[in-house]
Design a protein around this motif. Structure first.
Motif, PDB file in Angstrom:
ATOM      1  N   LEU A  17       1.060  -1.329  -0.035  1.00 27.74           N
ATOM      2  CA  LEU A  17      -0.009   0.002   0.063  1.00 27.74           C
ATOM      3  C   LEU A  17       0.878   1.396  -0.019  1.00 27.74           C
ATOM      4  O   LEU A  17       0.985   2.010  -1.038  1.00 27.74           O
ATOM      5  CB  LEU A  17      -1.049  -0.059   1.161  1.00 27.74           C
ATOM      6  N   ARG A  18       1.459   1.677   1.122  1.00 24.70           N
ATOM      7  CA  ARG A  18       2.391   2.796   1.312  1.00 24.70           C
ATOM      8  C   ARG A  18       3.507   2.609   0.813  1.00 24.70           C
ATOM      9  O   ARG A  18       4.207   1.629   1.692  1.00 24.70           O
ATOM     10  CB  ARG A  18       1.938   3.356   2.635  1.00 24.70           C
ATOM     11  N   TYR A  19       4.371   3.417   0.293  1.00 25.82           N
ATOM     12  CA  TYR A  19       5.870   2.914   0.180  1.00 25.82           C
ATOM     13  C   TYR A  19       6.583   4.295   0.269  1.00 25.82           C
ATOM     14  O   TYR A  19       7.793   4.302   0.186  1.00 25.82           O
ATOM     15  CB  TYR A  19       6.048   2.677  -1.314  1.00 25.82           C
ATOM     16  N   GLY A  20       6.107   5.425   0.493  1.00 23.98           N
ATOM     17  CA  GLY A  20       7.195   6.531   0.997  1.00 23.98           C
ATOM     18  C   GLY A  20       6.488   7.512   1.748  1.00 23.98           C
ATOM     19  O   GLY A  20       5.512   7.994   1.571  1.00 23.98           O
ATOM     20  N   LEU A  21       7.180   8.356   2.660  1.00 26.74           N
ATOM     21  CA  LEU A  21       7.052   9.343   3.598  1.00 26.74           C
ATOM     22  C   LEU A  21       7.807  10.097   3.710  1.00 26.74           C
ATOM     23  O   LEU A  21       9.170   9.776   3.895  1.00 26.74           O
ATOM     24  CB  LEU A  21       6.357   8.669   4.981  1.00 26.74           C
ATOM     25  N   GLU A  22       7.770  11.430   3.527  1.00 28.99           N
ATOM     26  CA  GLU A  22       8.630  12.568   3.634  1.00 28.99           C
ATOM     27  C   GLU A  22       8.296  13.780   4.467  1.00 28.99           C
ATOM     28  O   GLU A  22       7.035  14.149   4.133  1.00 28.99           O
ATOM     29  CB  GLU A  22       9.343  13.008   2.058  1.00 28.99           C
ATOM     30  N   SER A  23       8.964  14.178   5.253  1.00 28.38           N
ATOM     31  CA  SER A  23       8.403  15.427   6.109  1.00 28.38           C
ATOM     32  C   SER A  23       9.633  16.320   6.420  1.00 28.38           C
ATOM     33  O   SER A  23      10.732  15.885   6.356  1.00 28.38           O
ATOM     34  CB  SER A  23       7.653  14.879   7.360  1.00 28.38           C
ATOM     35  N   GLY A  24       9.427  17.450   6.772  1.00 24.95           N
ATOM     36  CA  GLY A  24      10.459  18.319   7.220  1.00 24.95           C
ATOM     37  C   GLY A  24      10.191  19.761   7.264  1.00 24.95           C
ATOM     38  O   GLY A  24       9.031  20.204   7.367  1.00 24.95           O
ATOM     39  N   VAL A  25      11.174  20.626   7.663  1.00 24.87           N
ATOM     40  CA  VAL A  25      10.775  21.873   8.057  1.00 24.87           C
ATOM     41  C   VAL A  25      11.650  22.561   7.201  1.00 24.87           C
ATOM     42  O   VAL A  25      12.863  22.289   6.948  1.00 24.87           O
ATOM     43  CB  VAL A  25      11.176  22.191   9.637  1.00 24.87           C
ATOM     44  N   ASP A  26      11.253  24.154   6.997  1.00 21.74           N
ATOM     45  CA  ASP A  26      11.951  25.061   6.320  1.00 21.74           C
ATOM     46  C   ASP A  26      11.895  26.205   7.040  1.00 21.74           C
ATOM     47  O   ASP A  26      10.920  27.007   7.032  1.00 21.74           O
ATOM     48  CB  ASP A  26      11.376  25.270   4.876  1.00 21.74           C
ATOM     49  N   LEU A  27      13.079  26.854   7.697  1.00 24.75           N
ATOM     50  CA  LEU A  27      13.003  27.904   8.359  1.00 24.75           C
ATOM     51  C   LEU A  27      13.903  29.028   7.471  1.00 24.75           C
ATOM     52  O   LEU A  27      14.985  28.790   7.069  1.00 24.75           O
ATOM     53  CB  LEU A  27      13.862  27.753   9.966  1.00 24.75           C
ATOM     54  N   ARG A  28      13.324  30.108   7.477  1.00 26.82           N
ATOM     55  CA  ARG A  28      13.959  31.328   6.783  1.00 26.82           C
ATOM     56  C   ARG A  28      14.081  32.539   7.602  1.00 26.82           C
ATOM     57  O   ARG A  28      13.122  32.950   8.226  1.00 26.82           O
ATOM     58  CB  ARG A  28      13.236  31.795   5.347  1.00 26.82           C
ATOM     59  N   PHE A  29      15.429  33.074   7.881  1.00 27.65           N
ATOM     60  CA  PHE A  29      15.765  34.405   8.549  1.00 27.65           C
ATOM     61  C   PHE A  29      16.180  35.359   7.475  1.00 27.65           C
ATOM     62  O   PHE A  29      17.341  35.065   6.911  1.00 27.65           O
ATOM     63  CB  PHE A  29      16.754  33.827   9.691  1.00 27.65           C
ATOM     64  N   GLN A  30      15.352  36.358   7.200  1.00 32.66           N
ATOM     65  CA  GLN A  30      15.808  37.405   6.009  1.00 32.66           C
ATOM     66  C   GLN A  30      16.136  38.795   6.601  1.00 32.66           C
ATOM     67  O   GLN A  30      15.451  39.285   7.740  1.00 32.66           O
ATOM     68  CB  GLN A  30      14.445  37.415   5.012  1.00 32.66           C
ATOM     69  N   ARG A  31      16.720  39.364   5.989  1.00 34.70           N
ATOM     70  CA  ARG A  31      17.275  40.681   5.986  1.00 34.70           C
ATOM     71  C   ARG A  31      17.085  41.658   4.850  1.00 34.70           C
ATOM     72  O   ARG A  31      17.851  40.970   3.928  1.00 34.70           O
ATOM     73  CB  ARG A  31      18.469  40.990   7.074  1.00 34.70           C
TER      74      ARG A  31
END
Length: 651
Positions: free
Chosen positions: A59-73
């Protein structure tokens, strides 16, 4: 910088990225500068787990997760009219000069614009985003992709608190995603012929997603919607000849800017308190089939719906007595000019019977060809010559303010047919045709280029129209063919004349739309000057007026008339005519000669716009212009025929 860690079916990827950019430009006005110093730090962590049959069956064959942090000036210097901008007009201070230059020589300034304030800002913006994606293989020929993304966009701030952007953090950006891929293999009837006799001959894919855009870098860091000249620490001001006569020695009339709350009437730029990231819905469906002759056919449909897109709107516009009595606020900024009555604390509740000429003969309002006689006007009346615009404003501290809001919308639907022939017998080509419809209520908040406007009035019924970039038909054919002449010869003739490849690109595109305009007039006293005329011949709507030989026949002056007071509902639509389209052919002829030691020498002969097809610009679209309907220029994207020869040596 990136690091990866893998164990069994788990993979963790972490990345850190820092970018620094410095943009400098020459002074457009001597002494005024524009400079940007941008820095951005990105931190990302992604975890991927591949789940096989041992853990999930099939049935299920792939799981992906993550975070994306951006600090801009974003540190930028945008000097805007700090040294002043003078405008000279032949009509100045109640005097009609022979030319604008004569007014300049006499020292009569029509308008003078200047600004004070913190032109340098140190903007800070942070984002915290998370995402997850899961793939489900329901059957060997059917896969589902399910995912989602959450974005938290922090309110922008200035490091030194020079100004308050008035924007709240946006924390409701939930973006679901869905997709599927299906390769049907029907076994009987006409469906069998449609899907092919072999598995994988036909593929059907589709998807849907929500996406949130960004607003700061594209709006507030530009001069068109700059909050940096708002009081109390800054001010942008325009001084006009009435009621005072401006002069070169002191065009501000003695005005001195003092930081703090301003007493003089002025304009500010503000963000809607509920301003948030603009949202786009996208969906698509594609069917692709393997075809005979080493080719494939693809038919695609794409739809996009823009919701809460950026739009410039006008606030503190004058109220119209047509909608009810308008009280004049008792405020020093509503004090009368010399020769005019004091209306503070009184009511304006009537439009003058002679709406065009009432008030003629008052100071600064002389008789003219349209109004050859003096016409009185009552204290509770307004007319086109005496509109009493400022007296009718709800807030007497300001003129018309610019508001950045989420009031724009867009709609796009497109169908594309593409046929690709893979390389076979030296021939490769790809051809596609797109039919599309793109509409919106403003094509771009900051600038839309020639033929359109980004300030379209308060009534969105008259704002909706074709997008500025709408191209209903587009066809492209490109390919290459290896010429068979002397191809397999190894003698001198074969080495020089054999093995050449001919390539070409054909581009056909319908022209983009433009709007027919007129002298701007406030047709209902709502403070918005409508600049579109009334169309008298509906048969010409939607026609292409891009050929100099026929454009004046389509856009002839007798097919339009100037809109009069009360006729705002009758003006011609936005972007209802089209300019010239594109029809170009490019050719190329090239060959690589083999050299000793695996070196190579390539000769390329190229012709761009080989038949020198001209693409004309928009015709003059203002019906008040003597050149109305005439095509006087070429399109900005037009390039005449170009021939070039290129030599390349590889070693």
């Amino acid at each position: 910088m990136r690091g990866d860690w893998t164990r069994s079916a788990h993979t963790v990827t972490a990345r850190y990225q820092y970018t620094r950019q410095i943009f400098e430009s020459d002074d457009v006005v001597v002494g005024e500068q524009a400079r940007q110093h941008n820095g951005q730090s990105n931190v990302g962590v992604t975890w991927t787990q591949v789940l096989g049959p041992a853990t999930t069956g099939e049935l299920r064959y792939g799981l992906e997760s993550g975070v994306d942090l951006r600090f801009q000036r974003l540190d930028d210097l945008a000097d805007n009219n700090s040294r002043g901008l003078w405008n000279f007009n032949a009509s100045c201070g109640g005097v009609t000069y022979p030319t604008s230059y004569a007014a300049f020589l006499d020292g009569c300034v029509n308008t003078f614009q200047t600004a004070w304030g913190p032109f340098f800002l140190e903007n800070r913006m942070n984002e915290y985003n998370a995402y997850a994606e899961d793939n489900w293989r329901l059957r060997p020929n059917l896969t589902l992709n399910l995912g989602g993304r959450y974005e938290f966009v922090q309110a922008p701030t200035d490091a030194a608190n020079r100004l308050d952007y008035g924007i709240r953090s946006d924390n409701n950006n939930i973006q679901p995603r869905f997709g599927f891929a299906w390769s049907p293999a029907w076994s009987r009837g006409w469906l069998r012929h449609l899907s092919g006799h072999e598995a994988g001959t036909l593929s059907i894919r589709g998807g849907f997603g929500l996406y949130d855009g960004r607003i700061f870098q594209s709006v507030f860091s530009q001069g068109g919607a700059s909050l940096r000249t708002n009081p109390p620490n800054a001010l942008a001001q325009t001084f006009s000849t009435l009621p005072d006569i401006l002069n070169l020695s002191d065009p501000t009339g003695g005005f001195v800017f003092v930081p703090g709350p301003q007493t003089a009437r002025h304009t500010i730029t503000v963000a809607d308190p509920d301003l948030e990231m603009p949202r786009t819905r996208q969906w698509n469906l594609t069917a692709e089939r393997r075809m005979p002759w080493s080719s494939s056919l693809r038919v695609s449909y794409t739809g996009t719906r823009g919701i809460g897109l950026l739009r410039y709107t006008q606030a503190n516009r004058p109220l119209s007595p047509a909608n009810g009595p308008v009280p004049v606020v008792d405020h020093p900024n509503n004090a009368p000019a010399a020769g005019f009555p004091d209306l503070r604390g009184r009511t304006i509740d009537r439009i003058a019977a002679d709406v065009n000429c009432a008030g003629t003969g008052l100071p600064g309002i002389p008789i003219n060809a349209a109004c050859p006689l003096a016409v009185p006007i009552a204290d509770n009346e307004i007319s086109l010559r005496v509109p009493r615009t400022n007296e009718r404003r709800p807030d007497p501290r300001y003129t018309t303010n610019l508001v950045i809001s989420n009031a724009a919308q867009s709609w796009y639907d497109g169908v594309q047919i593409e046929w690709v022939h893979r390389v076979a017998a030296g021939l490769w080509f790809q051809t596609n045709y797109t039919y599309s419809l793109s509409e919106d209520t403003t094509s771009e908040a900051t600038f839309v280029g020639a033929g359109d406007s980004n300030l379209l009035g308060p009534d969105q019924r008259f704002s909706k129209g074709y997008s500025r970039f709408h191209t209903p038909h587009r066809y492209t054919l490109n390919g290459s063919y290896r010429l068979p002449f002397l191809l397999n010869r190894t003698d001198l003739a074969g080495s020089l004349a054999g093995g050449w490849t001919l390539s070409g690109i054909l581009r056909l595109a319908h022209g983009t739309p433009f709007t027919v305009t007129d002298v701007a007039r406030d047709l209902n006293f709502d403070g918005f000057a409508e600049n579109r005329p009334i169309l008298l011949d509906n048969a010409i709507l939607g026609l292409v007026a891009g050929n100099p030989a026929t454009s004046t026949q389509i856009l002839s002056r007798d097919k339009f008339r100037t809109a009069q007071f009360g006729e705002g509902d009758l003006v011609v639509g936005r972007n209802t005519f089209f300019g010239d389209g594109q029809a170009t052919v490019d050719f190329g002829l090239y060959k690589t000669f083999r050299m000793p030691r695996r070196h190579g020498f390539t000769v390329r002969v190229e012709a761009y716009n080989a038949f020198n097809s001209v693409q004309y610009g928009f015709p003059t679209a203002d019906i008040s212009n003597v050149n109305f309907g005439r095509v006087l220029t070429g399109a900005t994207q037009y390039a005449p025929r170009t021939l070039q020869i290129g030599l390349q040596y590889k070693f």
